[in-house]
Every structure is written in structure tokens, then in C-alpha cells.
Motif scaffolding. Structure first.
Motif, short mmCIF file in Angstrom:
data_model
loop_
_atom_site.label_atom_id
_atom_site.label_comp_id
_atom_site.label_asym_id
_atom_site.label_seq_id
_atom_site.Cartn_x
_atom_site.Cartn_y
_atom_site.Cartn_z
N HIS A 118 7.17 -6.89 3.78
CA HIS A 118 6.22 -7.54 2.88
C HIS A 118 5.51 -8.70 3.57
CE1 HIS A 118 8.26 -6.01 -1.09
NE2 HIS A 118 7.49 -5.10 -0.52
N GLU A 119 6.24 -9.42 4.41
CA GLU A 119 5.62 -10.52 5.15
C GLU A 119 4.52 -10.01 6.07
OE1 GLU A 119 7.07 -14.22 7.97
OE2 GLU A 119 8.05 -12.27 8.20
N CYS A 120 4.80 -8.92 6.77
CA CYS A 120 3.81 -8.35 7.68
C CYS A 120 2.58 -7.87 6.91
CB CYS A 120 4.42 -7.21 8.48
SG CYS A 120 3.35 -6.55 9.78
N CYS A 121 2.80 -7.16 5.80
CA CYS A 121 1.68 -6.69 4.98
C CYS A 121 0.89 -7.85 4.40
CB CYS A 121 2.19 -5.79 3.86
SG CYS A 121 2.76 -4.16 4.38
N ARG A 122 1.59 -8.90 4.01
CA ARG A 122 0.91 -10.06 3.45
C ARG A 122 -0.02 -10.69 4.48
NH1 ARG A 122 5.07 -12.33 1.95
NH2 ARG A 122 5.37 -13.89 3.58
N ILE A 123 0.45 -10.78 5.71
CA ILE A 123 -0.34 -11.39 6.77
C ILE A 123 -1.49 -10.49 7.19
CG2 ILE A 123 -0.25 -12.03 9.22
CD1 ILE A 123 2.62 -13.06 8.67
N ARG A 124 -1.21 -9.21 7.38
CA ARG A 124 -2.20 -8.31 7.97
C ARG A 124 -3.14 -7.68 6.95
NH1 ARG A 124 -1.06 -7.06 13.32
NH2 ARG A 124 1.06 -7.54 14.05
N LYS A 125 -2.72 -7.61 5.69
CA LYS A 125 -3.53 -6.91 4.68
C LYS A 125 -3.92 -7.79 3.50
CE LYS A 125 -1.59 -2.27 5.46
NZ LYS A 125 -0.97 -1.10 4.79
N VAL A 126 -2.92 -8.40 2.87
CA VAL A 126 -3.17 -9.09 1.60
C VAL A 126 -4.07 -10.31 1.78
CG1 VAL A 126 -2.11 -10.23 -0.37
CG2 VAL A 126 -1.01 -8.22 0.65
N GLU A 127 -3.81 -11.11 2.79
CA GLU A 127 -4.63 -12.31 3.02
C GLU A 127 -6.08 -11.94 3.33
OE1 GLU A 127 -6.87 -15.30 4.82
OE2 GLU A 127 -6.08 -13.62 6.00
N PRO A 128 -6.33 -10.98 4.24
CA PRO A 128 -7.72 -10.58 4.46
C PRO A 128 -8.38 -9.99 3.20
CG PRO A 128 -6.33 -9.80 6.25
CD PRO A 128 -5.42 -10.32 5.19
N LEU A 129 -7.62 -9.26 2.40
CA LEU A 129 -8.19 -8.71 1.16
C LEU A 129 -8.65 -9.83 0.25
CD1 LEU A 129 -8.77 -6.27 -0.73
CD2 LEU A 129 -6.51 -6.70 -1.72
N GLY A 130 -7.87 -10.89 0.16
CA GLY A 130 -8.26 -12.01 -0.68
C GLY A 130 -9.61 -12.58 -0.28
N ARG A 131 -9.85 -12.67 1.02
CA ARG A 131 -11.15 -13.15 1.50
C ARG A 131 -12.25 -12.14 1.21
NH1 ARG A 131 -10.91 -13.20 6.84
NH2 ARG A 131 -8.67 -12.93 7.20
N ALA A 132 -11.94 -10.86 1.34
CA ALA A 132 -12.94 -9.82 1.08
C ALA A 132 -13.37 -9.81 -0.39
CB ALA A 132 -12.39 -8.46 1.48
N LEU A 133 -12.43 -10.09 -1.29
CA LEU A 133 -12.72 -10.04 -2.72
C LEU A 133 -13.29 -11.35 -3.26
CD1 LEU A 133 -9.61 -8.11 -4.12
CD2 LEU A 133 -11.84 -7.19 -3.47
N ASP A 134 -13.24 -12.38 -2.48
CA ASP A 134 -13.70 -13.70 -2.94
C ASP A 134 -15.16 -13.64 -3.37
OD1 ASP A 134 -13.51 -16.47 -3.44
OD2 ASP A 134 -14.46 -16.89 -1.51
N GLY A 135 -15.43 -14.04 -4.59
CA GLY A 135 -16.79 -14.06 -5.09
C GLY A 135 -17.27 -12.77 -5.73
N LEU A 136 -16.45 -11.70 -5.66
CA LEU A 136 -16.84 -10.43 -6.26
C LEU A 136 -16.53 -10.41 -7.75
CD1 LEU A 136 -15.63 -7.80 -3.62
CD2 LEU A 136 -17.91 -8.80 -3.87
N SER A 137 -17.26 -9.58 -8.47
CA SER A 137 -16.98 -9.33 -9.88
C SER A 137 -16.18 -8.05 -10.09
CB SER A 137 -18.29 -9.24 -10.67
OG SER A 137 -18.99 -10.45 -10.62
N GLY A 138 -16.13 -7.19 -9.06
CA GLY A 138 -15.38 -5.95 -9.16
C GLY A 138 -15.20 -5.31 -7.82
#
Length: 236
Positions: A118-138
Motif C-alpha cells: 500500500h505504501e508503494c501504491c500510495r507513492i507511485r499511484k495515489v499521490e499522482p492521481l490526486g494531482r491529476a484530479l485536482d480542479g476537476l469536476s469529474g
């Protein structure tokens, strides 16, 4: 959730009888703002990209490069980019965080425990996803209920509380594997080569293997873990 987000709940309730294209249109209307698609370039994702190209070309596509992807993933991504003259927004994990993880725990810590994975996925996937979704409505995804027990309750349209209450659009939620492949073959879509080699689900290279006959579609993902744990945190 704000009143604006609450007001989006009603049109998301009933998708009975809607086509995948109808679900995309309804989701975009419900979002009421910018919508992007997350793609790992699976056959499901390419099917949805093809639909978006035809009915909602304003929806952009983004992808997460974890640093551990298969070469075949980059190849099909390039085929998709060329076919649709598509700009793909790539997101990478934070360099310093990845360096610290590999320096302190090595290259395969994710196989040592569920917490480490989970730590590896959080670093490599989840954190970048948060930036990708920032400001989106959907956002649009290629998930299907049949893929795994963790996705059995997937709704075609829902409020994604885990990502700020934006609209999550899963146009293929009700589709079977046969429907996906029939569409892909009818429209001669670019196909990830690993799909033809027994990989129905494809993620990072060291966390993905081919499946055996009769195995679950996601049996090749984190195969050392129990089925109920086989999500990376992108879809909570």
C-alpha cells in the motif's frame, strides 16, 4: 459535501437501460465542469477513449507513469495517441519520495507485507492521481463489475467522496468481457499486447503476471495477496 455536490446526486441514481455512451453524456452533464479520463491503456480504457473521441472529444486523457510499467504499456499508449491525435497528460510520482523508498526499503518492498505494498501504491499511484484530479469536476474510468470482488458494487455514475466529491463515470460498469472485446474488434482498436499473452489486468510490471485458465480476471495482480485486497487505492 456542498449543496452543489448534493444536487448532483439525483441524476446519478438510475442508469438502467442507458448505453455506455449515454452514461458518459449523463456523467459529463452531472459534473458540470471539466472532466478527464484516467487510462492505463487496458482494452477497457481504449474502448472508452474511442467512445469519448466520438461523442465528447473535449474530455482529456491522463495516465500515471509509476516508473515500473511494462514496455507494452508505452507502446499501446503511443498507438492510441497517434490514432486519435490525442494529447495524453502523464503524471509521475514525486522523485524524492520514490528515491527515499527505494533507498530505505529496496526495490521490492511491496512483496514483503500488505502495508508495504500500500505504501508503494500510495507513492507511485495515489499521490499522482490526486494531482491529476485536482480542479476537476469529474473523471472517467474503464472499470467493470465483473473484474473482481472489490468492484462488484461499482456504480456507472457516482459521487466520488474519496476525491473531493467529484463525479466518477464508469460507462462499462455493466459490460461483460465479451462485450468489451466485441467492441474492440469491431472498431479495430489498438490492443495492449499483454492482453493476448494471458494478462486480462495490467498494472506495474513486477506486480502483474498472466493468469491461468479458470482464474479470476485480476488473479495476476498482486498474486501473493487475498482477492479482497487487490486494489491500489486509486479506486476506493
Amino acid at each position: 459535501m456542498s449543496q452543489d455536490k448534493d444536487s448532483k446526486t439525483l441524476p446519478l441514481l438510475d442508469t438502467q437501460g442507458l448505453t455506455a455512451e449515454d452514461i458518459i453524456r449523463a456523467g459529463i452533464r452531472a459534473a458540470g465542469g471539466e472532466v478527464s479520463m484516467a487510462s492505463s491503456f487496458s482494452v477497457e480504457d481504449v474502448v472508452v477513449i474511442d467512445m469519448l473521441h466520438k461523442i465528447a472529444p473535449q474530455v482529456r486523457v491522463f495516465a500515471i507513469d509509476t516508473g515500473r510499467l511494462n514496455e507494452e504499456t508505452y507502446q499501446v499508449a503511443e498507438s492510441v495517441r497517434a490514432r486519435y491525435d490525442l494529447r495524453i497528460d502523464w503524471y509521475f510520482p514525486e522523485r524524492q519520495t520514490v528515491e527515499n523508498l527505494e533507498r530505505e526499503k529496496g526495490l521490492f518492498s511491496f512483496r514483503e507485507s500488505l502495508d508495504n505494498r500500500h505504501e508503494c501504491c500510495r507513492i507511485r499511484k495515489v499521490e499522482p492521481l490526486g494531482r491529476a484530479l485536482d480542479g476537476l469536476s469529474g473523471w472517467v474510468v474503464g472499470l467493470r463489475r465483473q473484474q473482481s470482488v472489490t468492484r462488484a458494487q461499482l456504480s456507472p455514475l457516482e459521487i466520488d467522496e474519496a476525491h473531493g466529491g467529484i463525479v466518477k463515470i464508469s460507462p462499462l460498469a455493466d459490460w461483460s468481457e465479451e462485450q468489451v472485446w466485441a467492441y474492440a474488434e469491431k472498431h479495430a482498436l489498438p490492443i495492449h499486447r499483454l492482453h493476448r499473452m494471458g494478462y486480462p489486468s495490467i498494472g506495474c510490471a513486477p506486480c502483474t503476471r498472466a493468469v491461468e485458465a479458470g482464474e479470476d480476471l485480476r488473479a495476476g495482480r498482486w498474486w501473493w495477496e487475498n482477492p479482497e485486497h487487490k486494489e491500489c487505492g486509486l479506486h476506493r
